[in-house]
Design an enzyme around this catalytic site. Structure first.
Site, mmCIF file in Angstrom:
data_model
loop_
_atom_site.group_PDB
_atom_site.id
_atom_site.type_symbol
_atom_site.label_atom_id
_atom_site.label_comp_id
_atom_site.label_asym_id
_atom_site.label_seq_id
_atom_site.Cartn_x
_atom_site.Cartn_y
_atom_site.Cartn_z
ATOM 1 N N CYS A 110 -2.846 8.034 2.300
ATOM 2 C CA CYS A 110 -2.957 8.235 0.855
ATOM 3 C C CYS A 110 -3.600 7.030 0.160
ATOM 4 O O CYS A 110 -2.944 6.005 -0.020
ATOM 5 C CB CYS A 110 -1.545 8.489 0.311
ATOM 6 S SG CYS A 110 -1.361 8.360 -1.461
ATOM 7 N N CYS A 120 -1.760 5.479 -2.792
ATOM 8 C CA CYS A 120 -0.554 4.769 -2.350
ATOM 9 C C CYS A 120 -0.870 3.300 -2.073
ATOM 10 O O CYS A 120 -0.083 2.414 -2.415
ATOM 11 C CB CYS A 120 0.028 5.405 -1.095
ATOM 12 S SG CYS A 120 0.615 7.101 -1.323
#
Length: 110
Positions: A31, A34
């Site tokens: 991600c 993230c």
């Protein structure tokens, strides 16, 4: 300062059993947002060290905890206090936005 990592083995103790608010970053290796939010969370952990703890949990490696809290997207940030979920947001947000919303949520923990 790197964030403390929690997992299925210590989540209940470190997060739910804490005597102070704990912000949990549910993240995944794949991600990009993230990874982008980590420096912001590290800054918040330092700037709000007197009011809360910030930890991270890899959702792919610890699927039981995200399933328990119905985490459907990464990153998801959840603020817990005395074992209760009191605030959450999905997606990377600017630092100023996070600080304002965290501070507002922390007012309920006094």
């Amino acid at each position: 300062m790197p964030l403390q990592t929690v997992d299925q083995g210590n989540f209940d103790e470190v997060v739910l059993g804490a005597d102070r608010p704990v912000l949990v970053d549910f993240w995944a290796q794949w991600c990009p947002p993230c990874h982008q939010i980590v420096p912001v969370l590290e800054q918040i952990a330092v700037e709000r060290a007197d009011r809360l703890s910030v930890v991270k949990l890899n959702a792919d490696e610890n699927p039981e905890i995200p399933a328990r809290y119905r985490v459907m997207a990464m990153p998801t940030l959840m603020l817990f206090h005395r074992g209760e979920l009191i605030w959450s947001v999905v997606g990377a947000r600017p630092k100023a936005w996070l600080l304002k919303n965290l501070d507002d949520a922390l007012l309920t923990t006094v």
